[in-house]
Motif scaffolding. Sequence first.
Motif, PDB file in Angstrom:
ATOM      1  N   PRO A 243       0.797  -1.232   0.000  1.00 28.91           N
ATOM      2  CA  PRO A 243       0.000   0.000   0.000  1.00 28.91           C
ATOM      3  C   PRO A 243       0.831   1.285   0.000  1.00 28.91           C
ATOM      4  N   ASP A 244       2.031   1.269   0.561  1.00 26.63           N
ATOM      5  CA  ASP A 244       2.831   2.493   0.659  1.00 26.63           C
ATOM      6  C   ASP A 244       3.694   2.746  -0.567  1.00 26.63           C
ATOM      7  N   VAL A 245       3.507   1.981  -1.644  1.00 28.57           N
ATOM      8  CA  VAL A 245       4.336   2.175  -2.816  1.00 28.57           C
ATOM      9  C   VAL A 245       4.061   3.549  -3.428  1.00 28.57           C
ATOM     10  N   ARG A 246       5.109   4.185  -3.934  1.00 28.61           N
ATOM     11  CA  ARG A 246       5.011   5.538  -4.509  1.00 28.61           C
ATOM     12  C   ARG A 246       5.338   5.488  -5.991  1.00 28.61           C
ATOM     13  N   PHE A 247       4.455   6.054  -6.819  1.00 30.96           N
ATOM     14  CA  PHE A 247       4.637   6.087  -8.269  1.00 30.96           C
ATOM     15  C   PHE A 247       4.834   7.523  -8.746  1.00 30.96           C
ATOM     16  N   VAL A 248       5.714   7.662  -9.727  1.00 31.93           N
ATOM     17  CA  VAL A 248       5.868   8.915 -10.472  1.00 31.93           C
ATOM     18  C   VAL A 248       5.462   8.593 -11.907  1.00 31.93           C
ATOM     19  N   VAL A 249       4.254   9.007 -12.296  1.00 28.40           N
ATOM     20  CA  VAL A 249       3.682   8.610 -13.591  1.00 28.40           C
ATOM     21  C   VAL A 249       3.975   9.681 -14.633  1.00 28.40           C
ATOM     22  N   ARG A 250       4.470   9.229 -15.779  1.00 27.86           N
ATOM     23  CA  ARG A 250       4.673  10.106 -16.934  1.00 27.86           C
ATOM     24  C   ARG A 250       3.882   9.526 -18.100  1.00 27.86           C
ATOM     25  N   HIS A 251       2.878  10.280 -18.561  1.00 24.74           N
ATOM     26  CA  HIS A 251       2.061   9.803 -19.673  1.00 24.74           C
ATOM     27  C   HIS A 251       2.755  10.120 -20.997  1.00 24.74           C
ATOM     28  N   ALA A 252       2.677   9.171 -21.912  1.00 23.75           N
ATOM     29  CA  ALA A 252       3.310   9.327 -23.221  1.00 23.75           C
ATOM     30  C   ALA A 252       2.454   8.623 -24.254  1.00 23.75           C
TER      31      ALA A 252
END
Length: 409
Positions: free
Chosen positions: A166-175
């Motif tokens: 649950p504590d996972v952190r994402f940095v999302v970049r849409h392409a």
Amino acid sequence: MALETSADKPAPLRQISQLIEGYIGRLGAVWVEAEIAQLTRRQGVCFLTLRDLTAKLSIDATCSSLILDASPTPITEGARVIVNAKPAFYSPRGSLSLELREIRPQGEGELLAQLERRKQLLAAEGLFDPRFKKPLPLLPRGIGLITGKASAAERDILENARLRWPDVRFVVRHALMQGSSSAADVIGSLQRLAQDDSVDVIVIARGGGSIEDLLPFSDEGLIRAVHAVATPVMSAIGHEPDTPLLDLVADVRASTPTDAAKRLVPDVREELAGVASMRERANHAIRAMLERESRGLAAIRTRPVMANPVTLVDMQQNIIHDVRDRARRSISHRLDRSSDEIGHHLARVRALSPLATLERGYAVAQLSDGTVVRSVDQVSPDVELTVRLADGNIGVRATDTTRKEDAHG
């Protein structure tokens, strides 16, 4: 030549067959576009059935197995091809066929051939070498995700990863995940994430699609960009059968976006269960060790040496006393023997000593310079002599000398 025939003057079938064979034999090679409906290999020769792409028309063809093996991509049934063939007529059976001299895959086959050539060139440069693969972190601080906006791949990865941790952190970049601009867009997102120090791993994800849809993920520029970044990269493109070149250069390949989520983070429930299991095993091991040591201590305490610890000291003390007594007796015996030996030697020395001879009444005459007189020739009248006795010396003067012989005479 035209053949004149009539009902009264028919031509033999063999003649007609030979004329057809001769006519077809004069035809040159032609390029033909068709689909391979059937393919059979037999002792170095391939027998094919070519089918028209639109009409329900097919024709047999033959070629050497070497021609098929020379194709950059495997030739299989259902493949669309362009062949260089020469028509041939087999008169004994009256059948028409094509003798194939070259086969070129078309459509999807041509794309696969291009990708295969690109794959071989990049592999020759070492871009796919397993030695350059970087391991994934056990629990990344941040995960960079490159995917299409509001795509099923994005939803699958985010939801499944958060269910696992649950504590996972994402940095999302849409392409863009499809089209001519897709590769450049993905490269830009990749380079921005690679400069983010909080991102420990980068995932490039997209759902399934046709070979044309997945072509951007075999782009040479994207392959080189992935190889150049220092951050580990995971490829999650398409489904299990899909194998873009990105899968080969990436540090880890996930068969699907859902599989990528499982590889990125551990399952917190499994980890907690593992910790509990390890704690229980550790407790059991410690209890077993303590019980084993307690039994060992109890066994040691029941031994006589532990019941009366001075027993061992007494035993060693008795041994030391015995050894000391034997040493004293041995030394005393040795001294006695040595004393006896000294007495014997002293008696011999005394027996051989001149003093012993003098004590028996003998005397030694010496000249003034201490020379012992051994002959009457050494002494002349009026010479002073010293006579040495056992208890002292006497000074005398010689008045006369007489030889033995003369005395006997």
